[in-house]
Design an enzyme around this catalytic site. Structure first.
Site, short mmCIF file in Angstrom:
data_model
loop_
_atom_site.label_atom_id
_atom_site.label_comp_id
_atom_site.label_asym_id
_atom_site.label_seq_id
_atom_site.Cartn_x
_atom_site.Cartn_y
_atom_site.Cartn_z
N HIS A 1 0.89 -1.18 0.00
CA HIS A 1 0.00 0.00 0.00
C HIS A 1 0.92 1.22 0.00
O HIS A 1 2.02 1.17 0.58
CB HIS A 1 -0.84 -0.05 1.28
CG HIS A 1 -1.90 0.98 1.40
ND1 HIS A 1 -1.62 2.29 1.70
CD2 HIS A 1 -3.25 0.91 1.29
CE1 HIS A 1 -2.76 2.97 1.77
NE2 HIS A 1 -3.76 2.15 1.52
N ASP B 1 3.38 -4.15 7.89
CA ASP B 1 2.11 -3.45 7.72
C ASP B 1 1.01 -4.49 8.02
O ASP B 1 0.74 -5.37 7.21
CB ASP B 1 2.01 -2.92 6.28
CG ASP B 1 0.68 -2.24 6.01
OD1 ASP B 1 -0.25 -2.38 6.83
OD2 ASP B 1 0.56 -1.58 4.96
N GLN C 1 -4.16 -5.21 7.10
CA GLN C 1 -5.11 -6.20 6.58
C GLN C 1 -5.00 -7.55 7.29
O GLN C 1 -5.78 -8.45 6.99
CB GLN C 1 -4.89 -6.42 5.07
CG GLN C 1 -5.17 -5.20 4.22
CD GLN C 1 -6.64 -4.76 4.26
OE1 GLN C 1 -7.53 -5.52 4.66
NE2 GLN C 1 -6.91 -3.53 3.86
N LYS D 1 -10.31 -0.47 10.81
CA LYS D 1 -10.47 -1.75 10.12
C LYS D 1 -10.83 -2.86 11.12
O LYS D 1 -10.99 -4.01 10.76
CB LYS D 1 -9.19 -2.10 9.37
CG LYS D 1 -8.92 -1.14 8.18
CD LYS D 1 -7.73 -1.58 7.38
CE LYS D 1 -7.15 -0.49 6.51
NZ LYS D 1 -7.98 -0.09 5.39
N CYS E 1 -4.71 2.35 -3.73
CA CYS E 1 -3.47 2.88 -3.13
C CYS E 1 -2.29 1.94 -3.35
O CYS E 1 -1.46 1.73 -2.45
CB CYS E 1 -3.62 3.17 -1.63
SG CYS E 1 -4.86 4.39 -1.28
#
Ligand SMILES: Cc1ncc(COP(=O)(O)O)c(C=O)c1O
Length: 401
Positions: free
Chosen positions: A118, A195, A198, A219, A359
């Site tokens: 991302h 990261d 997700q 999220k 993104c």
């Protein structure tokens, strides 16, 4: 627990069709129990934190700090002081790049990234590499769309200071073998920055093997503008703050100042108190359901979705369809219809999902497309949602024929 009851937002018709939300990779709407916790806090305990000696300020501060412990336990951090509250994954990753990166990376060093990143886990490293005259190196990706750790094992060297990698791709839904990447970079004296935007909402993430992990509250069913940076204590200790002002100081003199201890030196200004309170409650909500239940449910729906669309002519699904290597994101194109037309057509059928570059422009170029359509599911979606989506997609195809 009837999970749908927690989301009155889904009980409506959109364009005369039942509303089907397939954009959870962007944001998870706030469950009622989290909203109730937020209004309860506002009506009984709301006050600025860390500053007042009065009772409500202390109550608010205690609850704010308790969330640090909830997060610590949720991701398996050794200490609650390793949890820094930020405004989201983007802010967390920028903080690592600007503070830790500045300290740790020197000229000619290497920062490993991938086309899967991302922009939030790419541009901060691009900028750092430019400032430091370091090299940005792209880790190879397999045909199925995840990072080829075998090839990476021949690329890492003493120069590899940082591997900055997404655990699960926000486009392809594939999840990377970050444990092996972590071992590889640690063996050379470097660090891994994960990261987790997700992955943390979907699977058990134990941060103990990693140096930094970033994720977002919205999220997980919390408020927007809330996030976490997990950092190993030894690194947070040596890092300099990048935001200066109230709350992050030890002593301020006319010409110089000293900093508060970790993690407060990274939390300048009045924090997002409500955001942190909702983060704590949304983690409890997830824990009550159980990450294993969430993962099983999402996999079932994703498999159903993939099976339902695979035979549509002109349809290309990006990334592996092997469910052991992916999670609940399905990215596709329906040639020759433009992705924005597909998404607009689906909106007419009550279905909310994303079209665009997500993104991740380097990934779009790698896939040789300018944009894609992305459907993503979460615990509140049902098989009926998926059926409605499959039927609607076939209708969109007919419409554009
Ligand atoms: C993989 C990944 N990284 C980073 C981000 C940025 O998160 P935020 O906008 O909450 O900072 C996202 C958001 O979609 C994401 O999916």
């Amino acid at each position: 627990m009837d999970i749908r009851q927690e989301f009155p937002i889904f009980n409506q018709l959109v364009n005369d069709e039942p509303y089907v939300y397939l954009d959870s990779a962007a944001s998870v709407p706030m469950p009622l129990s989290v909203q109730q916790r937020m209004t309860h806090f506002m009506n009984t305990d709301y006050a600025n934190v860390h500053r007042g000696v009065y009772t409500l300020s202390q109550r608010a501060s205690d609850q704010y700090e308790q969330v640090r412990q909830i997060v610590q336990q949720f991701i398996g951090a050794e200490k609650s002081s390793e949890i820094v509250f930020t405004s989201g994954t983007t802010a967390s990753l920028n903080l690592v790049a600007q503070s830790f990166g500045e300290y740790f990376v020197q000229e000619d060093d290497e920062i490993f990234v991938s086309v899967l990143e991302h922009h939030a886990n790419l541009i901060p490293w691009q900028e750092l590499a430019k400032r430091k005259h370091a090299k940005l190196v792209y880790m190879p990706v397999t045909q199925d769309g995840y990072i080829d750790v075998h090839k990476v094992s021949f690329m890492v060297s003493q120069r590899t200071k940082i591997i900055a990698v997404t655990q699960c791709s926000n486009v392809l839904g594939v999840c990377n073998d970050i444990d092996t990447l972590s071992d590889l970079v640690h063996a050379k004296g470097g660090v891994i920055v994960v990261d987790g935007a997700q992955s943390v909402p979907h699977r058990h993430v134990n941060v103990s093997k990693y140096d930094f992990v970033a994720f977002s509250g919205h999220k997980l069913g919390g408020l927007t503008g809330t996030g976490v940076l997990y950092g190993k204590h030894k690194w947070l200790e040596v890092m300099k703050p990048v935001l200066f002002g109230g709350d992050m100081i030890n002593q301020v003199d006319k010409f110089s100042s000293t900093w508060a201890q970790v993690p407060y030196k990274f939390e300048a200004g009045t924090p997002n108190i409500l955001g942190v309170i909702t983060l704590g409650e949304s983690i409890k909500w997830i824990q009550n359901i159980g990450l294993d239940t969430i993962d099983k449910h999402n996999r079932l729906l994703t498999e159903h979705l993939l099976n339902g669309i695979k035979d549509i002519q002109g349809l290309t699904v990006y990334g592996t369809t092997d469910m052991t290597l992916r999670q609940s994101i399905v990215t596709f194109n329906l040639n020759p219809i433009h992705p924005h037309d597909v998404a607009t057509g689906l909106d007419m059928e009550g279905i909310a999902l994303r079209a665009g570059h997500h993104c991740a422009q380097p990934l779009m170029r790698y896939l040789n497309v300018s944009s894609t359509v992305r459907a993503s599911v979460y615990i509140y979606n049902t098989l009926d949602d998926i059926e409605q989506f499959i039927i609607a997609l076939k209708r969109v195809k007919e419409y554009f024929k």
